[in-house]
Design an enzyme around this catalytic site. Structure first.
Site, PDB file in Angstrom:
ATOM      1  N   ARG A  64      37.308  40.297  34.857  1.00  0.00           N
ATOM      2  CA  ARG A  64      37.581  40.423  34.186  1.00  0.00           C
ATOM      3  C   ARG A  64      39.455  40.484  34.142  1.00  0.00           C
ATOM      4  O   ARG A  64      40.273  40.711  33.565  1.00  0.00           O
ATOM      5  CB  ARG A  64      37.799  41.731  32.607  1.00  0.00           C
ATOM      6  CG  ARG A  64      35.628  42.432  32.802  1.00  0.00           C
ATOM      7  CD  ARG A  64      36.492  41.509  30.912  1.00  0.00           C
ATOM      8  NE  ARG A  64      35.169  41.806  30.902  1.00  0.00           N
ATOM      9  CZ  ARG A  64      34.726  40.931  29.438  1.00  0.00           C
ATOM     10  NH1 ARG A  64      35.470  40.496  29.205  1.00  0.00           N
ATOM     11  NH2 ARG A  64      33.252  41.210  28.611  1.00  0.00           N
ATOM     12  N   LYS A  98      43.729  37.303  37.514  1.00  0.00           N
ATOM     13  CA  LYS A  98      43.011  36.592  39.097  1.00  0.00           C
ATOM     14  C   LYS A  98      41.934  34.906  38.479  1.00  0.00           C
ATOM     15  O   LYS A  98      41.652  33.916  38.795  1.00  0.00           O
ATOM     16  CB  LYS A  98      41.650  37.356  39.953  1.00  0.00           C
ATOM     17  CG  LYS A  98      42.114  37.857  40.470  1.00  0.00           C
ATOM     18  CD  LYS A  98      41.046  39.071  40.609  1.00  0.00           C
ATOM     19  CE  LYS A  98      40.586  39.704  41.636  1.00  0.00           C
ATOM     20  NZ  LYS A  98      39.593  40.261  42.012  1.00  0.00           N
ATOM     21  N   ASP A 106      36.361  38.848  44.412  1.00  0.00           N
ATOM     22  CA  ASP A 106      36.548  40.106  45.627  1.00  0.00           C
ATOM     23  C   ASP A 106      37.348  39.755  46.764  1.00  0.00           C
ATOM     24  O   ASP A 106      37.222  39.081  47.533  1.00  0.00           O
ATOM     25  CB  ASP A 106      34.896  40.194  45.720  1.00  0.00           C
ATOM     26  CG  ASP A 106      35.236  41.489  47.100  1.00  0.00           C
ATOM     27  OD1 ASP A 106      36.647  42.489  45.870  1.00  0.00           O
ATOM     28  OD2 ASP A 106      34.124  42.231  47.107  1.00  0.00           O
ATOM     29  N   SER A 107      38.512  40.508  46.293  1.00  0.00           N
ATOM     30  CA  SER A 107      39.576  40.283  47.591  1.00  0.00           C
ATOM     31  C   SER A 107      40.452  41.613  47.586  1.00  0.00           C
ATOM     32  O   SER A 107      40.700  42.238  46.827  1.00  0.00           O
ATOM     33  CB  SER A 107      40.534  39.349  46.415  1.00  0.00           C
ATOM     34  OG  SER A 107      41.021  39.578  45.102  1.00  0.00           O
ATOM     35  N   LYS A 110      52.075  29.116  46.513  1.00  0.00           N
ATOM     36  CA  LYS A 110      51.021  30.616  46.948  1.00  0.00           C
ATOM     37  C   LYS A 110      49.934  29.865  46.956  1.00  0.00           C
ATOM     38  O   LYS A 110      49.311  30.256  47.585  1.00  0.00           O
ATOM     39  CB  LYS A 110      51.139  32.005  46.032  1.00  0.00           C
ATOM     40  CG  LYS A 110      50.554  32.886  45.636  1.00  0.00           C
ATOM     41  CD  LYS A 110      50.322  33.490  45.293  1.00  0.00           C
ATOM     42  CE  LYS A 110      48.877  35.206  45.069  1.00  0.00           C
ATOM     43  NZ  LYS A 110      48.421  35.635  44.265  1.00  0.00           N
ATOM     44  N   HIS A 124      45.219  33.323  50.632  1.00  0.00           N
ATOM     45  CA  HIS A 124      43.715  33.971  50.416  1.00  0.00           C
ATOM     46  C   HIS A 124      42.913  33.415  49.759  1.00  0.00           C
ATOM     47  O   HIS A 124      41.631  32.507  49.862  1.00  0.00           O
ATOM     48  CB  HIS A 124      43.180  35.523  50.893  1.00  0.00           C
ATOM     49  CG  HIS A 124      44.072  36.418  49.805  1.00  0.00           C
ATOM     50  ND1 HIS A 124      45.428  35.724  49.585  1.00  0.00           N
ATOM     51  CD2 HIS A 124      43.468  37.111  48.679  1.00  0.00           C
ATOM     52  CE1 HIS A 124      45.375  35.835  48.427  1.00  0.00           C
ATOM     53  NE2 HIS A 124      44.426  37.242  47.626  1.00  0.00           N
TER      54      HIS A 124
HETATM   55  P1  IMP Z   1      39.317  44.182  43.029  1.00  0.00           P
HETATM   56  O1  IMP Z   1      38.809  42.472  44.548  1.00  0.00           O
HETATM   57  O2  IMP Z   1      39.215  43.709  41.703  1.00  0.00           O
HETATM   58  O3  IMP Z   1      38.355  44.763  43.876  1.00  0.00           O
HETATM   59  O4  IMP Z   1      40.925  43.820  43.257  1.00  0.00           O
HETATM   60  C1  IMP Z   1      41.809  43.368  44.301  1.00  0.00           C
HETATM   61  C2  IMP Z   1      43.094  43.804  44.382  1.00  0.00           C
HETATM   62  O5  IMP Z   1      43.577  43.443  45.591  1.00  0.00           O
HETATM   63  C3  IMP Z   1      43.745  43.213  42.540  1.00  0.00           C
HETATM   64  O6  IMP Z   1      43.974  43.921  41.971  1.00  0.00           O
HETATM   65  C4  IMP Z   1      44.974  43.622  43.922  1.00  0.00           C
HETATM   66  O7  IMP Z   1      45.798  44.418  43.807  1.00  0.00           O
HETATM   67  C5  IMP Z   1      45.166  43.320  45.248  1.00  0.00           C
HETATM   68  N1  IMP Z   1      45.197  41.263  45.003  1.00  0.00           N
HETATM   69  C6  IMP Z   1      44.033  40.786  45.444  1.00  0.00           C
HETATM   70  N2  IMP Z   1      44.543  39.443  45.822  1.00  0.00           N
HETATM   71  C7  IMP Z   1      45.694  39.524  45.589  1.00  0.00           C
HETATM   72  C8  IMP Z   1      46.923  38.598  45.133  1.00  0.00           C
HETATM   73  O8  IMP Z   1      47.072  37.451  45.658  1.00  0.00           O
HETATM   74  N3  IMP Z   1      47.970  39.048  44.870  1.00  0.00           N
HETATM   75  C9  IMP Z   1      48.674  40.496  45.184  1.00  0.00           C
HETATM   76  N4  IMP Z   1      47.601  41.065  45.070  1.00  0.00           N
HETATM   77  C10 IMP Z   1      46.289  40.674  45.270  1.00  0.00           C
END
Ligand code: IMP
Length: 192
Positions: free
Chosen positions: A8, A12, A62-63, A170, A175
């Site tokens: 959501r 992303k 998942d990041s 970017k 990643h």
């Molecule tokens: P999740 O994968 O939904 O747990 O969220 C990962 C969080 O890591 C994101 O909400 C961002 O705060 C951060 N994040 C992940 N990828 C990036 C990126 O490409 N740039 C900046 N922050 C990121």
């Protein structure tokens, strides 16, 4: 092939759509499937649920950010690192990070973004693709582009943050760009 994005997070979704634009796939969002389950235990499980519900392959992202001086934090807590953060895009997250790193000298501010893309098929098969971007945390936020921690992350070899780079710059370093590059190679090996 149609693929449903099991996230959501609009930022992303934007990046994934952009990076996969040249692939032989049509990317659908969860908005196209009202009533889809919302439970998020971990991302692979969510992608599997979405895959089963929609009958189409589902892709999850998942990041997070790992900072060496903080022993890998914020890591899995990246989206809600600041106690009062309302989303993964909340600037309070990187303000907390800058505060926690106040005493860290320039040589001790190394960090990396990591990304795990999971592609879950309706039959329960899951393929995963990993990407990482090494860099360091700056001393103040810079730039308006991107999302999340981008204003404080300087990729290795650059004196600009992700938030100061164009989307193409970017994507080439990130990643997410790298993990989706591996997904692209995998998809090209599949019948269209
Ligand atoms: P999740 O994968 O939904 O747990 O969220 C990962 C969080 O890591 C994101 O909400 C961002 O705060 C951060 N994040 C992940 N990828 C990036 C990126 O490409 N740039 C900046 N922050 C990121």
């Amino acid at each position: 092939m149609e693929i449903v994005l099991a996230t959501r997070n609009k930022k992303k979704v934007e990046e994934i759509r952009r990076i996969t634009a040249g692939l032989p796939i049509t990317v659908r969002s969860l908005d196209d499937f009202p009533g889809c389950p919302e439970t998020v235990e971990d991302r692979d499980t969510f992608a599997l649920e979405v895959g089963r519900f929609t009958g189409k392959p589902a892709l999850s992202d998942d990041s997070g950010l790992e900072v060496d001086a903080l022993h890998g934090a914020p890591g899995v807590h990246s989206a809600y690192f600041a106690p009062d953060a309302t989303s993964g895009n909340d600037p309070r997250n990187y303000h907390k990070l800058l505060h926690d790193l106040e005493r860290a000298p320039d040589g001790k501010r190394t960090a990396r973004f990591v990304c795990c893309i999971a592609l879950a098929f309706p039959d329960g098969r899951v393929e995963t693709f990993f990407g990482r971007a090494e860099g360091r945390i700056g001393r103040e936020p810079r730039g308006q582009k991107g999302f999340g921690y981008d204003p404080v992350f300087l990729p290795e070899g650059f004196d600009r943050t992700f938030a100061e780079m164009t989307a193409e710059e970017k994507d080439a370093l990130s990643h997410r760009g790298k993990a989706l590059g591996l997904l692209a190679r995998y998809l090209r090996g599949l019948p269209a």
